[in-house]
Design an enzyme around this catalytic site. Structure first.
Site, mmCIF file in Angstrom:
data_model
loop_
_atom_site.group_PDB
_atom_site.id
_atom_site.type_symbol
_atom_site.label_atom_id
_atom_site.label_comp_id
_atom_site.label_asym_id
_atom_site.label_seq_id
_atom_site.Cartn_x
_atom_site.Cartn_y
_atom_site.Cartn_z
ATOM 1 N N ASP A 194 -2.313 11.095 -5.036
ATOM 2 C CA ASP A 194 -2.389 9.691 -4.595
ATOM 3 C C ASP A 194 -1.028 9.199 -4.089
ATOM 4 O OD1 ASP A 194 -2.849 6.947 -4.412
ATOM 5 O OD2 ASP A 194 -3.158 6.648 -6.573
ATOM 6 N N HIS A 367 -2.092 2.196 -9.083
ATOM 7 C CA HIS A 367 -1.551 3.416 -8.469
ATOM 8 C C HIS A 367 -0.128 3.704 -8.939
ATOM 9 C CE1 HIS A 367 -4.958 3.585 -5.658
ATOM 10 N NE2 HIS A 367 -4.873 2.265 -5.663
#
Lengths: 554, 554
Positions: A194, A367
């Protein structure tokens, strides 16, 4: 097998160079698995489009190779295209339980059954064709998020999914760093990770600090508290519930997706709430304002969502007043900044006390930031690295980070949609691009809105439309009736009589000239009418509406 | 005068509840002066609109009262509507010299002369009717920015214009805090102050730190340096020139507004550059890459601007390569975030090293943050305070700040467009709203694009257009020719033959039914065709194009 081992092929069909519509093909020989099956919301310039899906032509062409689809978590950009592609693929779909619950509601809307869905939980090991998957617990802004170790004949791929590292998650279930470490110890061929926050230094804060922040704001609020957040973040909803309970406030959920998700989360035991705390919006009058919390959609300033309608004074039941405290527990997704700012301005104008990321810790990202990425890289120690889930600026920054940690540039592949990354234990290279791109969904149409249709919509949106209809005699080429003029979105017609009269005369003159010259070809007359009208209108207005001449021959 | 003194009326016609189209009426008895004359760029939903001006109906109705227009500085949101309104107002316009130079280029484009323009410089005192203006030096992101003290029969209004406090400006000309202090000592009736950064704590950094940052990046760059910034910030341009000189690089300005402003600034002695340093873009090949700086427009991701075209590979002369360093010396204006991010992504994709606000001090704001606002409030010590130049969230925050500094809530007026603030030495109140709003400019049309036209454009942009033309016999009501179907922006026609055939049949059926029932009224037939087509198309596609039935009677 005495056959020479083939290269492993990793082909992103979405989610790279963009945040959304995640989908990656992993292919070995004549077997293939898909990771994620997402959609992306259209950009402003995709006029009238509802959703955008990855182009799966390559998968369809090789559908006999496809052994399964494996989902990391239940956000739209990872599950949104399942109902569109499941009927075509007809293979097992593996997803965490909460994602499957969300997928099920989509399948129902599309009139599909859930026979192909399989639940996966952290620690599970399962085979999809030649590939063996191990599900790994990661932290993220939704329940049940997973990363995967994918065992292939060329080695192990570690795919983080969307993740962050949260040592104090609200449910106590910490990311399984030990698993990443043990995979790294045994040797990992490739890491796909990610990149959303790769440009942000430091660490992402823990979800639990939002709860502390809620506590502070609840303490100060003297009237209603209205909280807008993502329905899918049940951790966040639980923290709202906990704060409401502590301050003895009733709670009301509103907005279609909020109601749907809270029902699912309660059923699954993910959202713990005493039913007595829950009230309906029309019961508000029975409680003092300081005994109420309203949880609503609209944290992205979406036109039809609850908070937006409240801000604009269009909500049937909630009128914002100066005793309201509004908490926007979210960050605007890039492109939504203007809409969110509008909502905040209107709330201010109605006197509400507004708390958003600009002035308090009422939201944390889902994130990983740079320091967390470094932890994963250092544990997994891959031979190859492929940054995923990010715009180019994020992917490049993530690549730079991997290089700073000692990986060789030639072992880092900044991916592009449709370009295979071909790996084996000794070398990696890029393959030939496969058919790929985007499919636009508008109403029931899947893919029938393409560049021509969008170009026309754009043109129509700029200066509107000008239709001129004439009926002419097929023999003599003379005008039988008309010209009739219709315009929309061009000028305010009632105040433009002169202009319309002039335009009619232009058409009459062209027809008369053609008649005099005995030109009867429709193919000559039509472009001439168009050209003369375009020039006339541009000179008079400096606008270029779409001009549609219609010539009826009798 | 033994007549009782009247209230002073302050009427914002723009620039409050928005950042842009600044314009304020100051009115006493039968005399009136306007502060600023700006425009705002249209929002995305104002399809096809070029500019938005303030509605000046109130000024036009009272144009005999108007004694002059006073401009604070040369940004578009303060001068942009001058060429539209000067011909109507026919009164003296007062502006700082650099603003007048920019206004002059606008007047030329509109074929107007500059007879009404008057230069003002800091320290000047001049009369506009009953009002006496004193120009006060302020710091801002453009040369020659002024605030004003406006002496009125009810007392002094201090208007900051757009400002920040910069103790180390690049030209050494510091904001005249002493003047604000001496006005405050003598007593100020009302303060109107810039609210743009009222939500930001601390201080805005000095322009000179950008120069230091440029120096660092120039030191590291091994290839071309491409800098995108606002053309009007000559301080910034001078710092680029200085850095280029220090590192022995040639400089090239590109982009229409960049070329225009640099010419003006050189002529006025504001931009100091050795002509030998300047090269044309087509001379680049004569110099090594590391000897070149290109200064371009496009810092806001504007579609047609230099940097955007370079990023998209559409620039005729500049191809971005991985040896380029691109510095974006600006912050995205709210609403432009997506466009700027796109440009950055594409630059990354082409391999450029990109430096923007996210990763370096290559830009500072031109507006005062909270601590600077507190300084001005504390010096001016007004009886009344009116926050201006900001969206509602900024105005409310600025009002809160004034209250925190001790001003009574009832003496603070958060303004609304068109609502007069009526002040005298003993009390202030709101008056009755005057005609006000916005005027949309599209091509040559001023104000002829209104809500109906915009609504049609919106509708056309969503699902396109569907025209059905039939010719019928006036007597028998039978179909003579057609139906002819034209659609644009609706579906991809080549792949929708079935749909089009079905639609034709719908029209044929309606006409036949009307013929059978002897219904010949155009007013019945037309809406029926429209309704039946709408239902048919929605059922088949779930789209709602604009449907235009055209019925020709023979």
């Amino acid at each position: 097998m005495n056959k020479k081992k083939q290269d492993l092929r990793i082909i992103p069909l979405g989610g790279v160079g963009e945040i959304g519509k995640n989908m990656t093909v992993i292919e070995y020989g004549d077997e293939m698995v898909l990771i994620d099956c997402g959609l992306i919301f259209p950009r402003d310039e995709m006029l009238g489009v509802d959703y955008v899906l990855p182009d799966v032509t390559y998968v369809e062409k090789n559908v006999d190779k496809l052994k399964g689809v494996v989902i990391t978590h239940g956000h739209e950009d990872h599950i949104g295209s399942v109902p569109y592609f499941m009927p075509k693929f007809q293979v097992p779909f593996y997803a965490p339980k909460f994602a499957n619950a969300l997928i099920r509601t989509k399948l129902e809307e599309h009139g599909l059954n859930d026979n192909l869905l399989n639940d996966v939980k952290a620690g599970d090991k399962f085979k999809v064709g030649i590939f063996t998957f191990e599900a790994i617990k990661v932290s993220h802004s939704i329940e049940d998020a997973l990363g995967y170790a994918i065992h292939t004949p060329q080695g192990v791929i570690v795919h983080t999914g969307d993740f962050k590292i949260d040592f104090t998650p609200t449910d106590g279930k910490v990311i399984d760093l030990a698993k990443f470490a043990s995979l790294g110890e045994k040797g990992v061929l490739a890491l796909m990770a990610d990149s959303t926050n790769a440009q942000t230094s430091g660490y992402t804060m823990s979800e639990s600090i939002v709860g502390e922040s809620f506590e502070n704001h609840f303490k100060k609020a003297n009237g209603r508290i209205i909280i807008a957040t993502f329905a899918s973040n049940v951790y966040r909803l639980q923290q709202v519930v906990d704060a409401a309970k502590r301050f003895n406030r009733k709670i009301c959920f509103t907005g279609r997706s909020m109601l749907r998700v809270t029902e699912i989360a309660k059923d699954m035991g993910l959202l713990n709430i005493d039913e007595k705390m829950i009230v309906e919006i029309n019961e508000f009058k029975n409680y003092p304002e300081k005994k109420i919390v309203l949880v609503t959609t609209g944290s992205q300033g979406e036109t039809m969502a609850g908070l937006t309608r409240m801000a604009n004074g269009e909500h049937a039941r909630i009128k914002i007043t100066d005793s309201d405290t509004v908490i926007i527990s979210a960050t605007p997704i890039p492109g939504n900044e203007r809409g969110v700012a509008d909502v905040i301005n209107m709330l201010h104008k109605r006197g509400a006390h507004v708390i958003n990321e600009g002035n308090a810790d009422v939201h944390v990202s889902g994130h990983a930031c740079q320091e967390e990425l470094k932890i994963i890289h250092s544990l997994v120690k891959p031979k190859y690295f492929i940054p995923v889930h990010g715009e180019y600026k994020h992917l490049y920054k993530h690549a730079e980070l991997a290089e700073d940690l000692g990986l060789k540039r030639k072992n880092i592949f900044v991916p592009e949609i449709g370009v295979p990354i071909e790996l084996n234990r000794s070398k990696g290279q890029l393959g030939k691009k496969v058919p790929s791109g985007r499919i636009l969904i508008d109403g029931l149409g899947i893919g029938d809105v393409g560049n021509i249709v969008l170009k026309d919509r754009k043109l129509l949106s700029q200066d509107g439309l000008f239709v001129a209809v004439v009926t002419i005699d097929k023999q003599t080429c003379s005008l039988v009736s008309g010209p009739e003029i219709i315009s929309r979105g061009f000028v305010y017609v009632k105040e433009s009589e002169e202009l319309m009269k002039g335009a009619k005369q232009v058409v009459i003159d062209v027809v008369a000239d053609c008649e005099a010259k005995k030109i009867s070809e429709w193919s000559v007359l039509k472009p001439r009418v168009k050209r003369e009208l375009r020039n006339y209108l541009y000179n008079k207005t400096q606008r270029s509406p779409m001009i549609l001449p219609v010539i009826i021959e009798i």
